[in-house]
Design an enzyme around this catalytic site. Structure first.
Site, PDB file in Angstrom:
ATOM      1  N   ASN A 204     -12.115  -3.382   0.502  1.00  0.00           N
ATOM      2  CA  ASN A 204     -11.146  -3.592   1.571  1.00  0.00           C
ATOM      3  C   ASN A 204     -11.784  -3.133   2.867  1.00  0.00           C
ATOM      4  O   ASN A 204     -12.275  -2.014   2.953  1.00  0.00           O
ATOM      5  CB  ASN A 204      -9.886  -2.762   1.322  1.00  0.00           C
ATOM      6  CG  ASN A 204      -8.960  -2.773   2.534  1.00  0.00           C
ATOM      7  OD1 ASN A 204      -8.371  -3.800   2.848  1.00  0.00           O
ATOM      8  ND2 ASN A 204      -8.852  -1.643   3.226  1.00  0.00           N
ATOM      9  N   GLU A 205     -11.762  -3.958   3.870  1.00  0.00           N
ATOM     10  CA  GLU A 205     -12.309  -3.592   5.179  1.00  0.00           C
ATOM     11  C   GLU A 205     -13.663  -2.894   5.061  1.00  0.00           C
ATOM     12  O   GLU A 205     -13.904  -1.874   5.701  1.00  0.00           O
ATOM     13  CB  GLU A 205     -11.306  -2.735   5.967  1.00  0.00           C
ATOM     14  CG  GLU A 205     -10.098  -3.532   6.402  1.00  0.00           C
ATOM     15  CD  GLU A 205      -9.279  -2.895   7.510  1.00  0.00           C
ATOM     16  OE1 GLU A 205      -9.466  -1.708   7.795  1.00  0.00           O
ATOM     17  OE2 GLU A 205      -8.435  -3.601   8.087  1.00  0.00           O
TER      18      GLU A 205
ATOM     19  N   CYS B 104      -6.691   0.726   2.898  1.00  0.00           N
ATOM     20  CA  CYS B 104      -7.693   1.797   2.910  1.00  0.00           C
ATOM     21  C   CYS B 104      -7.591   2.711   1.703  1.00  0.00           C
ATOM     22  O   CYS B 104      -8.539   3.428   1.374  1.00  0.00           O
ATOM     23  CB  CYS B 104      -7.551   2.627   4.180  1.00  0.00           C
ATOM     24  SG  CYS B 104      -7.909   1.723   5.667  1.00  0.00           S
TER      25      CYS B 104
ATOM     26  N   GLU C 183       0.865  -1.184   0.000  1.00  0.00           N
ATOM     27  CA  GLU C 183       0.000   0.000   0.000  1.00  0.00           C
ATOM     28  C   GLU C 183       0.894   1.224   0.000  1.00  0.00           C
ATOM     29  O   GLU C 183       1.985   1.212   0.587  1.00  0.00           O
ATOM     30  CB  GLU C 183      -0.900   0.001   1.244  1.00  0.00           C
ATOM     31  CG  GLU C 183      -1.773   1.259   1.324  1.00  0.00           C
ATOM     32  CD  GLU C 183      -2.914   1.160   2.331  1.00  0.00           C
ATOM     33  OE1 GLU C 183      -2.857   0.286   3.209  1.00  0.00           O
ATOM     34  OE2 GLU C 183      -3.849   1.965   2.218  1.00  0.00           O
TER      35      GLU C 183
END
Ligand code: AHR
Length: 669
Positions: free
Chosen positions: A384-385, A253, A56
């Site tokens: 994602n999440e 994120c 990331e």
């Protein structure tokens, strides 16, 4: 064998203590323990790509990190157009201006006009780099810029690399010839005379007309695979050394974005770099205590480069795509279902970009970027999440569209931010009903959680979706210095937990630590797997744990048991074993989390006729659980390898306190 009843004077005790520290004698505490190692009857196979990496752009992972661009804010698109830049020389008002041509160049609106006609003498621009620039003696760097200068005599340019006290440590001269109204690109080499971690870059302009400049860029010639405008060689090398089975990108994120306008849109990250529209990095402002106002995403490392990186390091690509939801810790914006179409189309087009032949729209884009062969994408994460019914509703639409069009692409779904609790249970239950291929579990927890959860997967459903342990890291409470959070306590707990992953590799198909990289001066989140500064890479104990697991894997799960029980923490011992059918190798991992040494006999008698005389023992050990690797002491914790004799169809092992041990047994035919 028990030594405790022996009568010893203090001198002898001292000698024994030193010998024990060297691992030369058996433990004085506890009984010798007997573990039996066998091939499993069930023939449970291991995904060859089990151990991977999570990438990331956080902590200056991409811009300011692995993406080797040295100039910060190269096209003046940061919120403050001159951030990172300084104007040198005497410039009257209006002689240096930021122009914005948004109407015609939406993706790269700004450029700089330097009107030499208004300036007496030369004018310069200085760039500070990302916390300085790492420059190496004798190495060549390529400076390039885009420019146009329709009138006047050619502008003479002098570029310099400057050390931290202002001395030039490299210099080159070139001319900007007249152009018509179109932009030209020019490149010139510059060689460094000395090494400097905090260098700056300066360009001087001398002429009599206005010159427009944009995309001022400086790269080392020596990048990974020597690709122009490529990646930092040392940073890619440590990834390659891990032999990763997959590369997850671009996060994290960052996929979701603070709001939907800032989400990651892969189509904006391919094609010519000057057309890749920059977006603020969400980690710029996520943590009030670690604000990073100069953190933006230039997308010089975009989706093409991610696929290429995965291919280079022998990893399967695992892109994660936005599912129509922004970060639920931030705005939590969602796209109305009737407007989800373009998001789903992005997912479908991504498969075409990766795998389509060159006659397809997106396959052609890939080919034009230099890769006519497909990248052979096999899986994709959707979200994602993300959590809640709003996620499941959107995921179902992506899943159907992907499976209808590309039935072989595996869909990876999010189980939220936590490995347990109501949110997790809700998602886990429903994702299983939906029949997704993989469930992405995240756990950032204290070391104790990792120790207590070494048996987490022992009773997971075998026939449902596979598990992607997609983001994990043991977080200790040590906060003295950021890098201290990457201590041995955390790494050892991760090692103990990973024996449980390995023992259940028939259900856990993928696993990756997160985050991957952090720059000492540009981080927002700790702990991280690999720390860097402008010139060096520092490997954490957790890195070595990951690497040891990834480079000592097998094709089939074997078993290692004490009294018929898996070793999941009894008296601090965790263990797993795998067999590699191709190499005829048995690999046993044994973690001792106790503060005392333990004597273990690994019974290998089921292999008796095939045992070699010696096996390889890899040891990662440190008695002080607070120890770390850091600048100046980068190798406090690192693996040591030696041979160990096989005795009577068994291995007699002195498992040192706080140690990870790997025994590689090459079986003879
Ligand atoms: O790894 C850092 C962050 O942790 C990731 O971006 C996110 O997925 C998780 O919350």
């Amino acid at each position: 064998m028990i030594f405790s009843s022996l009568h010893m004077n203090s001198v002898k005790l001292g000698v024994l203590a030193s010998l024990m520290a060297l691992g030369a004698v058996r433990s004085v505490v506890g009984q010798e323990r007997h573990f039996s190692v066998r091939l499993e009857a069930e023939n449970r196979t291991i995904n060859p790509n089990l151990w991977g990496v999570f990438f990331e752009d956080i902590n200056f992972g991409a811009d300011g990190g692995i993406y080797a661009e040295l100039i910060k804010n190269r096209s003046f698109e940061f919120f403050r157009p001159m951030m990172g830049w300084k104007i040198l020389g005497d410039t009257p008002e209006g002689a240096v201006m930021v122009l914005n041509r948004e109407q015609t160049h939406e993706t790269n609106p700004r450029f700089l006009r330097i009107d030499n006609a208004k300036i007496s003498g030369t004018v310069g621009l200085e760039n500070e780099g990302f916390r300085g620039m790492g420059i190496r003696k004798g190495e060549e760097y390529t400076f390039s810029l885009m420019y146009r200068q329709p009138t006047g005599t050619p502008t003479s340019c002098r570029i310099q690399l400057v050390d931290s006290v202002g001395n030039a440590i490299g210099e080159s001269v070139f001319f900007l010839e007249n152009t018509d109204d179109d932009w030209q690109r020019i490149s010139v080499g510059i060689r460094a005379k000395s090494t400097e971690a905090k260098a700056r870059f300066v360009i001087w302009f001398d002429g009599n007309a206005a010159v427009d400049v944009d995309m001022l860029s400086l790269f080392p010639v020596e990048t990974w695979n020597n690709r122009p405008n490529g990646l930092r060689k040392d940073m890619v090398q440590v990834l390659a050394d891990m032999n990763p089975g997959f590369l997850r990108f671009p996060g994290g994120c960052i996929v979701e974005g603070f709001d939907l306008s800032q989400r990651y849109q892969w189509k904006n990250t391919v094609g010519p770099i000057e057309d890749r529209q920059m977006v603020v990095n969400r980690w710029n402002f996520e943590f009030a205590n670690r604000l990073t106002p100069d953190y933006f995403q230039t997308f010089g490392l975009g989706f093409f480069e991610y696929f290429q990186l995965a291919e280079d390091i022998g990893a399967e690509a695992l892109p994660i795509i936005n599912c129509g939801m922004a970060c639920q810790y931030n705005t939590g914006e969602v796209v109305p279902i009737d407007q989800l179409g373009p998001y789903v189309q992005d997912a479908l087009d991504l498969v075409e970009f990766a795998n389509g032949d060159i006659s397809t729209t997106w396959g052609k884009v890939r080919a034009e970027m230099g890769h006519p062969e497909p990248f052979n994408l096999k899986m994709m994460g959707v979200g994602n999440e993300n959590w809640g019914p709003q996620y499941l509703e959107r995921l179902a639409i992506f899943q159907k569209a992907l499976k209808d069009r590309y039935p072989d692409i595996k869909v990876v779904a999010s189980s939220g931010t936590d490995p347990q609790g109501e949110r997790f249970e809700y998602l886990d239950t429903n994702l299983r009903k939906m029949g997704v291929d993989l469930i992405d579990e995240h756990f950032y927890r204290e070391p104790q959680w990792f120790l207590s959860n070494a048996a987490r997967y022992d009773h997971y459903e075998r026939n449902g979706p596979k598990i992607f342990a997609g983001e994990y890291a043991a977080h200790t409470k040590q906060k003295v210095k950021p890098e201290d959070k990457n201590n041995w306590e955390a790494a050892l707990a991760e090692a103990a937990f990973l024996t449980g992953v390995e023992r259940n590799a028939d259900v856990v198909e993928l696993a990756s630590y997160a985050p991957l990289f952090a720059h000492y001066e540009g981080w927002q989140w700790t702990p991280d797997l690999i720390w860097v500064d402008n010139l060096q890479v520092y490997l954490t104990p957790s890195y070595y744990v990951q690497k040891i697991f990834a480079t000592n894997t097998g094709t089939h799960i074997a078993s290692v048991q004490e009294n018929g029980q898996n070793l999941t923490g009894q008296e601090g011992i965790y263990s797993s074993a795998v067999f590699n059918r191709e190499d005829k190798e048995l690999v046993i991992k044994l973690v001792n989390t106790n503060a005392s040494q333990q004597s273990v006999v690994l019974d290998l008698s089921t292999f008796k006729k095939r045992l070699p005389k010696t096996v390889t023992h890899t040891l990662l050990q440190e008695s002080n659980i607070l120890a770390t690797n850091r600048v100046g002491e980068p190798e406090t914790i690192h693996p040591a390898v030696k041979d160990l004799r096989v005795e009577k169809n068994s291995l007699r092992v002195e498992a040192l306190p706080k140690s990870l041990n790997v025994f590689k047994v090459k079986l003879t035919l």
